[in-house]
Design an enzyme around this catalytic site. Structure first.
Site, PDB file in Angstrom:
ATOM      1  N   ARG A 261       0.827  -1.205   0.000  1.00  0.00           N
ATOM      2  CA  ARG A 261       0.000   0.000   0.000  1.00  0.00           C
ATOM      3  C   ARG A 261       0.866   1.262   0.000  1.00  0.00           C
ATOM      4  O   ARG A 261       1.760   1.394   0.826  1.00  0.00           O
ATOM      5  CB  ARG A 261      -0.921   0.004   1.210  1.00  0.00           C
ATOM      6  CG  ARG A 261      -1.872  -1.179   1.151  1.00  0.00           C
ATOM      7  CD  ARG A 261      -2.977  -1.092   2.140  1.00  0.00           C
ATOM      8  NE  ARG A 261      -3.784  -2.311   2.035  1.00  0.00           N
ATOM      9  CZ  ARG A 261      -4.772  -2.624   2.855  1.00  0.00           C
ATOM     10  NH1 ARG A 261      -5.083  -1.794   3.839  1.00  0.00           N
ATOM     11  NH2 ARG A 261      -5.444  -3.739   2.689  1.00  0.00           N
ATOM     12  N   ARG A 276       1.678   0.409  10.403  1.00  0.00           N
ATOM     13  CA  ARG A 276       1.340   0.938   9.077  1.00  0.00           C
ATOM     14  C   ARG A 276       2.567   0.876   8.176  1.00  0.00           C
ATOM     15  O   ARG A 276       3.499   1.645   8.327  1.00  0.00           O
ATOM     16  CB  ARG A 276       0.850   2.397   9.219  1.00  0.00           C
ATOM     17  CG  ARG A 276       0.046   2.920   8.044  1.00  0.00           C
ATOM     18  CD  ARG A 276      -0.506   4.298   8.343  1.00  0.00           C
ATOM     19  NE  ARG A 276      -1.437   4.287   9.454  1.00  0.00           N
ATOM     20  CZ  ARG A 276      -2.754   4.114   9.323  1.00  0.00           C
ATOM     21  NH1 ARG A 276      -3.272   3.987   8.141  1.00  0.00           N
ATOM     22  NH2 ARG A 276      -3.524   4.110  10.378  1.00  0.00           N
ATOM     23  N   GLU A 348      -7.292  -1.605  15.160  1.00  0.00           N
ATOM     24  CA  GLU A 348      -7.819  -2.490  14.119  1.00  0.00           C
ATOM     25  C   GLU A 348      -6.811  -3.564  13.712  1.00  0.00           C
ATOM     26  O   GLU A 348      -5.650  -3.280  13.429  1.00  0.00           O
ATOM     27  CB  GLU A 348      -8.184  -1.653  12.885  1.00  0.00           C
ATOM     28  CG  GLU A 348      -8.650  -2.500  11.725  1.00  0.00           C
ATOM     29  CD  GLU A 348      -8.886  -1.686  10.448  1.00  0.00           C
ATOM     30  OE1 GLU A 348      -8.998  -0.441  10.547  1.00  0.00           O
ATOM     31  OE2 GLU A 348      -8.950  -2.302   9.374  1.00  0.00           O
ATOM     32  N   SER A 351     -10.879  -6.526   9.390  1.00  0.00           N
ATOM     33  CA  SER A 351     -12.039  -5.798   8.918  1.00  0.00           C
ATOM     34  C   SER A 351     -12.819  -6.778   8.050  1.00  0.00           C
ATOM     35  O   SER A 351     -12.282  -7.304   7.080  1.00  0.00           O
ATOM     36  CB  SER A 351     -11.558  -4.605   8.096  1.00  0.00           C
ATOM     37  OG  SER A 351     -12.608  -3.711   7.836  1.00  0.00           O
ATOM     38  N   ARG A 390       0.407  -6.792  12.417  1.00  0.00           N
ATOM     39  CA  ARG A 390      -0.228  -6.210  13.605  1.00  0.00           C
ATOM     40  C   ARG A 390      -0.386  -7.252  14.711  1.00  0.00           C
ATOM     41  O   ARG A 390      -0.373  -6.913  15.898  1.00  0.00           O
ATOM     42  CB  ARG A 390      -1.586  -5.600  13.230  1.00  0.00           C
ATOM     43  CG  ARG A 390      -1.404  -4.339  12.386  1.00  0.00           C
ATOM     44  CD  ARG A 390      -2.680  -3.600  12.108  1.00  0.00           C
ATOM     45  NE  ARG A 390      -2.383  -2.410  11.307  1.00  0.00           N
ATOM     46  CZ  ARG A 390      -3.289  -1.506  10.934  1.00  0.00           C
ATOM     47  NH1 ARG A 390      -4.567  -1.659  11.292  1.00  0.00           N
ATOM     48  NH2 ARG A 390      -2.929  -0.468  10.223  1.00  0.00           N
TER      49      ARG A 390
END
Length: 424
Positions: A261, A276, A348, A351, A390
């Site tokens: 990303r 991130r 988070e 999802s 994560r």
RNA sequence: GGAGAGAUGGCUGAGUGGUCGAAGGCGCUCGACUGGAAAUCGAGUAGACGGGUAAAAACCUGUCUCGAGGGUUCAAAUCCCUCUCUCUCCGCCA
């Protein structure tokens, strides 16, 4: 993609729901173009009908030995008009399609109404955040001290937002991937897929990343190829342009991939640690279902992702995203947030979304409910099961000890070759 | 990277300019036969977008679709050009 017929039938209702998602619409423009389109279509189809009949007539006459020159000239002239009208139509349809592709999915009626993440609704919690008798360190601190995460050398190789995993850290990453895949395959009934990490633009449009979110992705220079931002893209697009058998649904798919990303807008957030990154690992869950079963399957998929955290002993909560926080393709989403002791908040880690027929319409994934019955768009779901990096961060922070060592969760020990504690 | 072959419905496979949305087969649906089934026989069986048309369904009707895009022609699955993908052989390579 929304259903153009629906937009035409009740534009007010659709505009209302889009507003809940916080997006402007452009519906009036669409409806106007749709109106013009139908007029053009009727006109050009009449001319084509004439041409088809006349051409057949010419064929008959020629067979009978005649030379119908007048009629041939007439058809030729009509052919010119048809070409012009077709050009107009195509231009119009291109613009309509473009507009449709930028409209997000509509929220499901059960989604809480709200503007942003502060309006999300907690659905349930699992586990008790641990009480520390010392100040818990952030995972990047722990990882660096244990020499299992190396941010400086990652910067030398690739720049900011990359991490080198070393030794037990690299092993932990790999152990988690295997643990998650085994769980979903052996216990939850998913089929393991190992897809390409690069896909074409059609795939990206199919799942909704294109055309709006091109800046969030890495594109290969000079090629029509993108690095996958999530395995959702290749998994869902596996069945692009196919008609599936209802008997084969629901399909349960899972895959490990690296995810890439660019996230141009995220600078300044989570700059430290591995929360991130430009490249991270994820085990993804995807379901392709009938329209009737998709919401039931969303609950099950969320439970499948939750079980990863339960087995790892990581406290978490499940949050229903509100209308304003929903992603572009989702009709309903549950986020799973894991407890992070250093941040002292839930972050988070997964999802899980039901996209209903939004992606299926873009990617043209359909099924035949029964023989004789008309084909229908499938419903597609996707969920992280779960984000691996994560999870590493969560394990480091939740399982740290006063001396800076980290205990390996029991279920992972076999995957770690028997290692029970990571020490310096 | 070089040379060649190919891409047609849910699948398979014919079709080299006109009545072809497309033979035949498989699969599927319905019917006949049967106590029931198999086998056999008969019929049916693509999608998209419009119009009639109205909330939908059914029905009638038109247009488009034979890998994608362009061209030739009164008319293209069929002829020409470009591109994509697949297969075979050669080269290179983990």
């Amino acid at each position: 993609m929304l259903d153009p017929k629906q937009i035409r039938a009740n534009p007010e209702m659709i505009a209302q729901k889009l507003a809940l998602k916080g997006t402007g619409t452009g519906l009036e423009e669409f409806l106007n173009m749709d109106e013009v389109r139908r007029r053009l279509l009727v006109a050009v189809e009449e001319k084509k009908n004439f041409r088809n009949r006349a051409s057949q007539e010419i064929g008959r006459l020629k067979k009978a030995g005649e030379e119908p020159e007048g009629l041939m000239a007439q058809v030729k002239a009509v052919g010119q008009e048809i070409k012009e009208l077709d050009d107009q139509l195509r231009a119009l349809e291109d613009r309509m399609k473009e507009l449709l592709l930028t409209l997000p999915n509509l929220p499901h009626d059960s989604v809480p109404i709200g503007a942003g993440d502060e309006d999300n609704v907690e659905v349930r919690r699992w586990g008790e955040p641990r009480e520390f008798d010392f100040s818990p360190l952030p995972h990047w601190e722990l990882g660096t001290r244990l020499d299992i995460l190396d941010f400086e050398r990652a910067a030398k190789l690739s720049g900011a937002r990359f991490t080198v995993y070393k030794g037990a850290g690299a092993r932990l990453e790999r152990a988690l991937v295997n643990f998650m895949l085994d769980l979903h395959v052996e216990k939850h009934g998913y089929r393991e897929i190992f897809p390409p990490f690069m896909v074409n633009a059609d795939c990206m449009q199919g799942t909704g990343q294109l055309p709006k979110f091109a800046d969030d992705m890495f594109k290969l220079e000079g090629r029509d190829m993108y690095l996958v931002p999530t395995a959702e893209v290749p998994l869902t697009n596996l069945y692009r342009d196919e008609i599936l058998n209802a008997a084969d649904l629901p399909l349960y798919l899972t895959a490990y991939t690296a995810c890439f990303r660019a996230e141009a807008g995220s600078h300044g957030r989570d700059t430290r640690g591995i929360i991130r990154q430009h490249q991270f690992n994820k085990v993804e869950l995807v379901k392709i279902t009938t329209r009737e079963q998709s919401y039931e399957e969303l609950e099950k998929m969320t439970a499948d992702a939750e079980e990863v955290l339960k087995l790892l002993g990581l406290p978490y909560r499940v949050v229903a995203l509100c209308t304003g926080d929903l992603g572009f393709s989702a009709a309903k989403t549950y986020d799973i947030e894991v407890w992070m002791p250093y941040y002292s908040e839930y972050r988070e880690i997964s999802s899980c979304s039901n996209c209903e027929d939004f992606q299926a319409r873009r990617a043209n994934i359909r099924y035949r409910p029964g023989n004789k019955e008309k084909v229908q768009y499938c419903h597609t779901l996707n969920g992280s099961g779960v984000a691996v990096g994560r999870t590493v961060a969560a394990i480091l922070e939740n399982y740290q000890q006063a001396d800076g060592s980290v205990v390996i969760p029991k279920v992972l020990v076999p995957y770690m070759g028997g290692l029970e504690v990571i020490t310096m």
